[in-house]
Design a protein around this motif. Structure first.
Motif, PDB file in Angstrom:
ATOM      1  N   CYS A  55       0.834  -1.208   0.000  1.00 29.13           N
ATOM      2  CA  CYS A  55       0.000   0.000   0.000  1.00 29.13           C
ATOM      3  C   CYS A  55       0.868   1.258   0.000  1.00 29.13           C
ATOM      4  CB  CYS A  55      -0.928  -0.003   1.203  1.00 29.13           C
ATOM      5  SG  CYS A  55      -2.270  -1.187   1.084  1.00 29.13           S
ATOM      6  N   ALA A  56       1.926   1.262   0.778  1.00 34.50           N
ATOM      7  CA  ALA A  56       2.827   2.416   0.807  1.00 34.50           C
ATOM      8  C   ALA A  56       3.536   2.587  -0.545  1.00 34.50           C
ATOM      9  CB  ALA A  56       3.847   2.260   1.928  1.00 34.50           C
ATOM     10  N   PHE A  57       3.904   1.462  -1.157  1.00 37.79           N
ATOM     11  CA  PHE A  57       4.552   1.509  -2.467  1.00 37.79           C
ATOM     12  C   PHE A  57       3.596   2.039  -3.529  1.00 37.79           C
ATOM     13  CE2 PHE A  57       6.287  -0.705  -6.309  1.00 37.79           C
ATOM     14  CZ  PHE A  57       7.463   0.019  -6.386  1.00 37.79           C
ATOM     15  N   ALA A  58       2.305   1.732  -3.397  1.00 37.67           N
ATOM     16  CA  ALA A  58       1.307   2.229  -4.341  1.00 37.67           C
ATOM     17  C   ALA A  58       1.207   3.750  -4.272  1.00 37.67           C
ATOM     18  CB  ALA A  58      -0.052   1.596  -4.057  1.00 37.67           C
ATOM     19  N   VAL A  59       1.226   4.298  -3.073  1.00 36.50           N
ATOM     20  CA  VAL A  59       1.176   5.753  -2.914  1.00 36.50           C
ATOM     21  C   VAL A  59       2.422   6.395  -3.525  1.00 36.50           C
ATOM     22  CG1 VAL A  59       1.160   7.620  -1.218  1.00 36.50           C
ATOM     23  CG2 VAL A  59      -0.303   5.622  -0.890  1.00 36.50           C
ATOM     24  N   PHE A  60       3.581   5.785  -3.288  1.00 36.49           N
ATOM     25  CA  PHE A  60       4.824   6.281  -3.877  1.00 36.49           C
ATOM     26  C   PHE A  60       4.760   6.260  -5.402  1.00 36.49           C
ATOM     27  CE2 PHE A  60       8.939   5.039  -5.719  1.00 36.49           C
ATOM     28  CZ  PHE A  60       9.652   6.205  -5.489  1.00 36.49           C
ATOM     29  N   LEU A  61       4.236   5.161  -5.971  1.00 39.74           N
ATOM     30  CA  LEU A  61       4.152   5.062  -7.423  1.00 39.74           C
ATOM     31  C   LEU A  61       3.187   6.087  -8.013  1.00 39.74           C
ATOM     32  CD1 LEU A  61       4.182   1.219  -8.133  1.00 39.74           C
ATOM     33  CD2 LEU A  61       5.955   2.886  -8.660  1.00 39.74           C
ATOM     34  N   ILE A  62       2.120   6.395  -7.294  1.00 36.75           N
ATOM     35  CA  ILE A  62       1.177   7.405  -7.781  1.00 36.75           C
ATOM     36  C   ILE A  62       1.868   8.765  -7.889  1.00 36.75           C
ATOM     37  CG2 ILE A  62      -0.877   8.727  -7.159  1.00 36.75           C
ATOM     38  CD1 ILE A  62      -2.015   6.131  -6.013  1.00 36.75           C
ATOM     39  N   PHE A  63       2.587   9.150  -6.843  1.00 33.97           N
ATOM     40  CA  PHE A  63       3.277  10.439  -6.886  1.00 33.97           C
ATOM     41  C   PHE A  63       4.361  10.465  -7.958  1.00 33.97           C
ATOM     42  CE2 PHE A  63       1.652  10.988  -2.464  1.00 33.97           C
ATOM     43  CZ  PHE A  63       0.951  12.152  -2.708  1.00 33.97           C
ATOM     44  N   LYS A  64       5.091   9.368  -8.094  1.00 30.83           N
ATOM     45  CA  LYS A  64       6.145   9.303  -9.097  1.00 30.83           C
ATOM     46  C   LYS A  64       5.555   9.355 -10.508  1.00 30.83           C
ATOM     47  CE  LYS A  64      10.040   6.575 -10.637  1.00 30.83           C
ATOM     48  NZ  LYS A  64      10.808   5.347 -10.479  1.00 30.83           N
ATOM     49  N   GLY A  65       4.451   8.646 -10.733  1.00 28.99           N
ATOM     50  CA  GLY A  65       3.814   8.648 -12.054  1.00 28.99           C
ATOM     51  C   GLY A  65       3.271  10.007 -12.427  1.00 28.99           C
ATOM     52  N   ILE A  66       2.625  10.675 -11.471  1.00 27.34           N
ATOM     53  CA  ILE A  66       2.101  12.020 -11.751  1.00 27.34           C
ATOM     54  C   ILE A  66       3.236  12.985 -12.042  1.00 27.34           C
ATOM     55  CG2 ILE A  66       0.914  13.986 -10.710  1.00 27.34           C
ATOM     56  CD1 ILE A  66      -0.924  11.960  -9.330  1.00 27.34           C
ATOM     57  N   ARG A  67       4.331  12.865 -11.291  1.00 32.26           N
ATOM     58  CA  ARG A  67       5.480  13.746 -11.519  1.00 32.26           C
ATOM     59  C   ARG A  67       6.085  13.516 -12.903  1.00 32.26           C
ATOM     60  NH1 ARG A  67      10.144  12.422  -8.173  1.00 32.26           N
ATOM     61  NH2 ARG A  67      11.311  12.106 -10.044  1.00 32.26           N
ATOM     62  N   LEU A  68       6.183  12.239 -13.319  1.00 32.60           N
ATOM     63  CA  LEU A  68       6.735  11.952 -14.644  1.00 32.60           C
ATOM     64  C   LEU A  68       5.840  12.480 -15.753  1.00 32.60           C
ATOM     65  CD1 LEU A  68       8.064   8.307 -14.210  1.00 32.60           C
ATOM     66  CD2 LEU A  68       9.405  10.337 -14.718  1.00 32.60           C
ATOM     67  N   ILE A  69       4.543  12.334 -15.592  1.00 31.41           N
ATOM     68  CA  ILE A  69       3.612  12.829 -16.610  1.00 31.41           C
ATOM     69  C   ILE A  69       3.672  14.348 -16.693  1.00 31.41           C
ATOM     70  CG2 ILE A  69       1.167  13.039 -17.188  1.00 31.41           C
ATOM     71  CD1 ILE A  69       0.842  10.170 -16.086  1.00 31.41           C
ATOM     72  N   MET A  70       3.734  15.007 -15.546  1.00 29.99           N
ATOM     73  CA  MET A  70       3.827  16.472 -15.551  1.00 29.99           C
ATOM     74  C   MET A  70       5.149  16.944 -16.160  1.00 29.99           C
ATOM     75  SD  MET A  70       1.161  17.892 -14.585  1.00 29.99           S
ATOM     76  CE  MET A  70      -0.176  16.753 -14.743  1.00 29.99           C
ATOM     77  N   ASN A  71       6.237  16.234 -15.856  1.00 29.50           N
ATOM     78  CA  ASN A  71       7.531  16.617 -16.434  1.00 29.50           C
ATOM     79  C   ASN A  71       7.554  16.403 -17.945  1.00 29.50           C
ATOM     80  OD1 ASN A  71       8.670  17.477 -14.070  1.00 29.50           O
ATOM     81  ND2 ASN A  71       9.673  15.544 -13.619  1.00 29.50           N
ATOM     82  N   SER A  72       6.803  15.425 -18.442  1.00 31.47           N
ATOM     83  CA  SER A  72       6.779  15.212 -19.884  1.00 31.47           C
ATOM     84  C   SER A  72       6.017  16.333 -20.593  1.00 31.47           C
ATOM     85  CB  SER A  72       6.152  13.860 -20.218  1.00 31.47           C
ATOM     86  OG  SER A  72       4.755  13.886 -20.023  1.00 31.47           O
ATOM     87  N   MET A  73       5.023  16.882 -19.927  1.00 31.90           N
ATOM     88  CA  MET A  73       4.240  17.960 -20.561  1.00 31.90           C
ATOM     89  C   MET A  73       4.871  19.328 -20.363  1.00 31.90           C
ATOM     90  SD  MET A  73       0.344  17.043 -19.775  1.00 31.90           S
ATOM     91  CE  MET A  73      -0.044  15.392 -19.300  1.00 31.90           C
ATOM     92  N   PHE A  74       5.327  19.579 -19.146  1.00 30.63           N
ATOM     93  CA  PHE A  74       5.930  20.883 -18.815  1.00 30.63           C
ATOM     94  C   PHE A  74       7.385  20.654 -18.458  1.00 30.63           C
ATOM     95  CE2 PHE A  74       1.548  20.730 -17.135  1.00 30.63           C
ATOM     96  CZ  PHE A  74       0.952  21.567 -18.051  1.00 30.63           C
ATOM     97  N   LYS A  75       8.237  20.733 -19.456  1.00 34.30           N
ATOM     98  CA  LYS A  75       9.652  20.421 -19.254  1.00 34.30           C
ATOM     99  C   LYS A  75      10.296  21.399 -18.299  1.00 34.30           C
ATOM    100  CE  LYS A  75       9.946  18.433 -23.734  1.00 34.30           C
ATOM    101  NZ  LYS A  75       9.782  18.834 -25.077  1.00 34.30           N
ATOM    102  N   LYS A  76      11.226  20.883 -17.510  1.00 37.52           N
ATOM    103  CA  LYS A  76      11.963  21.742 -16.575  1.00 37.52           C
ATOM    104  C   LYS A  76      13.086  22.433 -17.304  1.00 37.52           C
ATOM    105  CE  LYS A  76      11.077  19.497 -12.230  1.00 37.52           C
ATOM    106  NZ  LYS A  76      11.651  18.886 -11.073  1.00 37.52           N
TER     107      LYS A  76
END
Length: 76
Positions: A55-76
């Motif tokens: 369950c803790a790993f699932a929460v971590f993966l959600i945050f990591k996935g959202i961050r990757l998707i946002m970084n793909s759209m809005f490049k740093k």
């Protein structure tokens, strides 16, 4: 010239991470309910720990996935 396109490789990686997050979101509570339904079983503590870690790993993966998707759209 600045190219304002979505990084498709990074987007694919983010979507793949979100798919694994959804799988762990279902797997964690199922294992937890199996553990909590039989507290007298000798596998109670290991199943409980594994379920909580998933369950803790699932929460971590959600945050990591959202961050990757946002970084793909809005490049740093």
């Amino acid at each position: 010239m600045d190219d304002n396109r979505t990084d498709k490789v990074l987007l694919y990686k983010g979507v793949k991470t979100m798919i694994f997050a959804v799988l762990t979101l279902f797997m964690g509570p199922i294992i937890l309910s199996m553990a909590l339904s039989q507290p007298e079983n000798k596998l109670y503590i290991p199943l409980l720990v594994v379920g909580l870690l998933i369950c803790a790993f699932a929460v971590f993966l959600i945050f990591k996935g959202i961050r990757l998707i946002m970084n793909s759209m809005f490049k740093k």
